[in-house]
Each structure stands twice: as structure tokens, then as C-alpha cells.
Design a protein around this motif. Structure first.
Motif, PDB file in Angstrom:
ATOM      1  N   ALA A  15      -2.987 -39.133 -14.268  1.00 22.17           N
ATOM      2  CA  ALA A  15      -3.076 -38.081 -13.261  1.00 22.17           C
ATOM      3  C   ALA A  15      -2.249 -38.455 -12.035  1.00 22.17           C
ATOM      4  O   ALA A  15      -1.616 -37.611 -11.418  1.00 22.17           O
ATOM      5  CB  ALA A  15      -4.528 -37.843 -12.872  1.00 22.17           C
ATOM      6  N   CYS A  19       3.426 -37.395 -14.761  1.00 23.31           N
ATOM      7  CA  CYS A  19       4.029 -37.056 -16.058  1.00 23.31           C
ATOM      8  C   CYS A  19       5.434 -36.520 -15.941  1.00 23.31           C
ATOM      9  O   CYS A  19       5.757 -35.484 -16.496  1.00 23.31           O
ATOM     10  CB  CYS A  19       3.148 -36.054 -16.800  1.00 23.31           C
ATOM     11  SG  CYS A  19       1.612 -36.732 -17.370  1.00 23.31           S
ATOM     12  N   HIS A 104       7.635 -37.906 -20.923  1.00 24.27           N
ATOM     13  CA  HIS A 104       7.774 -36.889 -19.883  1.00 24.27           C
ATOM     14  C   HIS A 104       7.964 -35.509 -20.504  1.00 24.27           C
ATOM     15  O   HIS A 104       8.608 -35.367 -21.542  1.00 24.27           O
ATOM     16  CB  HIS A 104       8.979 -37.184 -18.991  1.00 24.27           C
ATOM     17  CG  HIS A 104       8.830 -38.404 -18.147  1.00 24.27           C
ATOM     18  ND1 HIS A 104       7.890 -38.504 -17.152  1.00 24.27           N
ATOM     19  CD2 HIS A 104       9.513 -39.580 -18.150  1.00 24.27           C
ATOM     20  CE1 HIS A 104       8.003 -39.684 -16.563  1.00 24.27           C
ATOM     21  NE2 HIS A 104       8.968 -40.367 -17.162  1.00 24.27           N
ATOM     22  N   LYS A 148      -6.274 -31.756 -16.125  1.00 27.05           N
ATOM     23  CA  LYS A 148      -6.331 -33.187 -15.826  1.00 27.05           C
ATOM     24  C   LYS A 148      -7.679 -33.609 -15.259  1.00 27.05           C
ATOM     25  O   LYS A 148      -8.135 -34.720 -15.509  1.00 27.05           O
ATOM     26  CB  LYS A 148      -5.217 -33.576 -14.856  1.00 27.05           C
ATOM     27  CG  LYS A 148      -3.862 -33.561 -15.506  1.00 27.05           C
ATOM     28  CD  LYS A 148      -2.790 -34.022 -14.542  1.00 27.05           C
ATOM     29  CE  LYS A 148      -1.450 -34.025 -15.233  1.00 27.05           C
ATOM     30  NZ  LYS A 148      -0.378 -34.468 -14.370  1.00 27.05           N
ATOM     31  N   THR A 169       1.525 -35.874 -22.763  1.00 30.72           N
ATOM     32  CA  THR A 169       2.478 -35.471 -21.736  1.00 30.72           C
ATOM     33  C   THR A 169       1.783 -34.508 -20.790  1.00 30.72           C
ATOM     34  O   THR A 169       0.596 -34.217 -20.953  1.00 30.72           O
ATOM     35  CB  THR A 169       3.747 -34.837 -22.354  1.00 30.72           C
ATOM     36  OG1 THR A 169       4.771 -34.774 -21.352  1.00 30.72           O
ATOM     37  CG2 THR A 169       3.485 -33.452 -22.908  1.00 30.72           C
ATOM     38  N   CYS A 170       2.505 -34.020 -19.827  1.00 29.08           N
ATOM     39  CA  CYS A 170       1.952 -33.024 -18.909  1.00 29.08           C
ATOM     40  C   CYS A 170       2.258 -31.622 -19.422  1.00 29.08           C
ATOM     41  O   CYS A 170       3.120 -31.429 -20.267  1.00 29.08           O
ATOM     42  CB  CYS A 170       2.547 -33.197 -17.521  1.00 29.08           C
ATOM     43  SG  CYS A 170       1.950 -34.669 -16.697  1.00 29.08           S
ATOM     44  N   SER A 180       2.920 -32.247  -9.441  1.00 30.29           N
ATOM     45  CA  SER A 180       2.411 -32.617 -10.752  1.00 30.29           C
ATOM     46  C   SER A 180       1.986 -31.377 -11.521  1.00 30.29           C
ATOM     47  O   SER A 180       1.636 -30.353 -10.918  1.00 30.29           O
ATOM     48  CB  SER A 180       1.208 -33.554 -10.583  1.00 30.29           C
ATOM     49  OG  SER A 180       0.673 -33.899 -11.831  1.00 30.29           O
ATOM     50  N   TYR A 181       2.011 -31.491 -12.839  1.00 28.09           N
ATOM     51  CA  TYR A 181       1.459 -30.421 -13.661  1.00 28.09           C
ATOM     52  C   TYR A 181      -0.067 -30.509 -13.621  1.00 28.09           C
ATOM     53  O   TYR A 181      -0.629 -31.583 -13.440  1.00 28.09           O
ATOM     54  CB  TYR A 181       1.958 -30.549 -15.097  1.00 28.09           C
ATOM     55  CG  TYR A 181       3.403 -30.157 -15.243  1.00 28.09           C
ATOM     56  CD1 TYR A 181       3.759 -28.839 -15.511  1.00 28.09           C
ATOM     57  CD2 TYR A 181       4.418 -31.093 -15.096  1.00 28.09           C
ATOM     58  CE1 TYR A 181       5.089 -28.471 -15.632  1.00 28.09           C
ATOM     59  CE2 TYR A 181       5.751 -30.736 -15.213  1.00 28.09           C
ATOM     60  CZ  TYR A 181       6.071 -29.421 -15.480  1.00 28.09           C
ATOM     61  OH  TYR A 181       7.386 -29.054 -15.590  1.00 28.09           O
ATOM     62  N   ASP A 183      -2.190 -29.742 -16.105  1.00 26.74           N
ATOM     63  CA  ASP A 183      -2.826 -30.057 -17.377  1.00 26.74           C
ATOM     64  C   ASP A 183      -2.121 -31.205 -18.083  1.00 26.74           C
ATOM     65  O   ASP A 183      -1.046 -31.644 -17.677  1.00 26.74           O
ATOM     66  CB  ASP A 183      -2.779 -28.832 -18.312  1.00 26.74           C
ATOM     67  CG  ASP A 183      -3.562 -27.642 -17.787  1.00 26.74           C
ATOM     68  OD1 ASP A 183      -4.423 -27.817 -16.907  1.00 26.74           O
ATOM     69  OD2 ASP A 183      -3.285 -26.526 -18.264  1.00 26.74           O
ATOM     70  N   ASN A 184      -2.754 -31.663 -19.161  1.00 24.76           N
ATOM     71  CA  ASN A 184      -2.145 -32.591 -20.100  1.00 24.76           C
ATOM     72  C   ASN A 184      -2.108 -31.934 -21.467  1.00 24.76           C
ATOM     73  O   ASN A 184      -3.025 -31.193 -21.836  1.00 24.76           O
ATOM     74  CB  ASN A 184      -2.931 -33.900 -20.214  1.00 24.76           C
ATOM     75  CG  ASN A 184      -2.696 -34.835 -19.054  1.00 24.76           C
ATOM     76  OD1 ASN A 184      -3.615 -35.145 -18.313  1.00 24.76           O
ATOM     77  ND2 ASN A 184      -1.475 -35.291 -18.889  1.00 24.76           N
TER      78      ASN A 184
END
Length: 194
Positions: A15, A19, A104, A148, A169-170, A180-181, A183-184
Motif C-alpha cells: 500500500a 505499485c 508494476h 487496498k 499489481t495495482c 497510488s491506485y 485497489d490491488n
């Protein structure tokens, strides 16, 4: 320490790592890891050397990464978004337990090695080569997209009785304020013929 406890630490640092959206801050000088950073069996040389996912055209050598002293994960530079990494405190792919491979989604204004990871489906194949010459084939069981803040630590990092693989990945929406994104994307795969 168990893989589960190491996984909890990895979920936190993933987190923080962003990512592929921002490089983690660099530590001023190397220092021993804080006692609160869990570790598993130390890395002893045997490692995965490459990952290939034919369906999405992803192919990369694998760097071995771990948790840095500041608690963040040492991920490949966003300037080289096509580089994937193996979390060396997880099992070596092919050994019992969930081996973790990170990549990534993007970086340096380009798609990353796992840009199309969300497009995988059950039955798709992931090939892993190891430093001992073994060539392994994993078969995707399921693909999930999770926020996340509710990352399924036990499902991703929990101990298992057979060799498994997790690709992470994100994904989801990009949070510009957090760089940042939100989610994962997590791909769960099992060793073929295991």
C-alpha cells in the motif's frame, strides 16, 4: 515467523509502495530492520529467475526484493516498469506455500509488466524459471480486484499445503492525492501437476 505474518507486513508495504506510481523514499543509510518487521526463512540463493505470461505478453527477469528498514517494500524502479520482482521472504516458486511475484501496472508514463494482469482468467498459464534449472508451469485459479484497505492477507499470504503462486499489481481508480491506485489485482495460481 510464519508466511502469514510476513504477508501482513507485505500488504502494508504494498500500500505504501504505490505499485508503480511513485518510488518509495530512499533511506539515508542502511540500518537493521526494526524488530516489528517480520521475516521468514532467509534467502539462501535458490530463486526464480524469470516470469512469462503468454496470454498477456508479459515476460521479465525477476529481481529478488524484501522489506527495507523503513518498512516499505523494495520494488523495481518505476523508471523500469517492465521489471518484475519476487518477494524473497515468500517461498521460492515450486516450493510449498504461496510464492509472491510483484509487478508494476505502469510507470514512467508507460504500461508496466502487469498492465494486463486483470485480463487473466482461470486456466491461463504462468511460467516461472528457477536458478536450479527447473521450469515450472502454474495455472490460474482466480483473479480478484480488491480495495487496498481491505486486502485479503490470509487468502494471499496464508500458509498452504502445496506450491502456489500469487501475482500482485495495482489496479482500479488512481488516487491523485495519494499518488497510488486504490485497489490491488491479485492472481492466484497453482502449480500444474502438483
Amino acid at each position: 515467523m510464519t508466511v502469514r505474518r510476513a504477508g501482513a507486513a507485505l500488504a502494508l508495504v504494498l500500500a505504501l509502495a504505490g505499485c508503480g506510481t511513485a518510488e518509495p523514499p530512499k533511506a539515508a543509510a542502511p540500518a537493521p530492520a526494526p524488530a516489528s518487521v517480520p521475516v521468514t526463512v532467509p534467502f539462501k540463493g535458490l530463486r526464480p529467475t524469470s516470469v512469462k505470461i503468454p496470454k498477456i505478453g508479459a515476460e521479465s527477469s525477476l529481481l529478488a526484493v524484501a522489506v527495507k528498514p523503513d518498512g516499505s517494500i523494495s520494488v523495481p524502479s518505476v523508471r523500469t516498469p517492465m521489471q518484475a520482482a519476487w518477494y524473497k521472504l515468500s517461498p521460492v516458486p515450486g516450493d510449498v506455500g504461496p510464492a509472491i511475484v510483484l509487478g508494476h501496472v505502469d510507470g514512467d508514463k508507460k504500461p508496466g509488466i502487469f498492465f494486463k494482469l486483470k485480463d487473466l482468467a482461470p486456466g491461463d498459464e504462468v511460467d516461472i524459471d528457477r536458478s536450479d534449472g527447473r521450469k515450472l508451469k502454474f495455472v490460474v485459479d482466480r483473479v480478484t480486484q480488491v480495495p487496498k484497505d481491505t486486502f485479503p492477507r490470509d487468502a494471499v499470504y496464508g500458509n498452504s499445503a502445496k506450491p502456489e503462486l500469487r501475482l500482485i499489481t495495482c489496479g482500479g481508480a488512481f488516487d491523485h492525492a495519494e499518488h497510488s491506485y486504490k485497489d490491488n489485482i491479485v492472481v492466484y495460481a497453482n502449480l500444474a501437476d502438483a
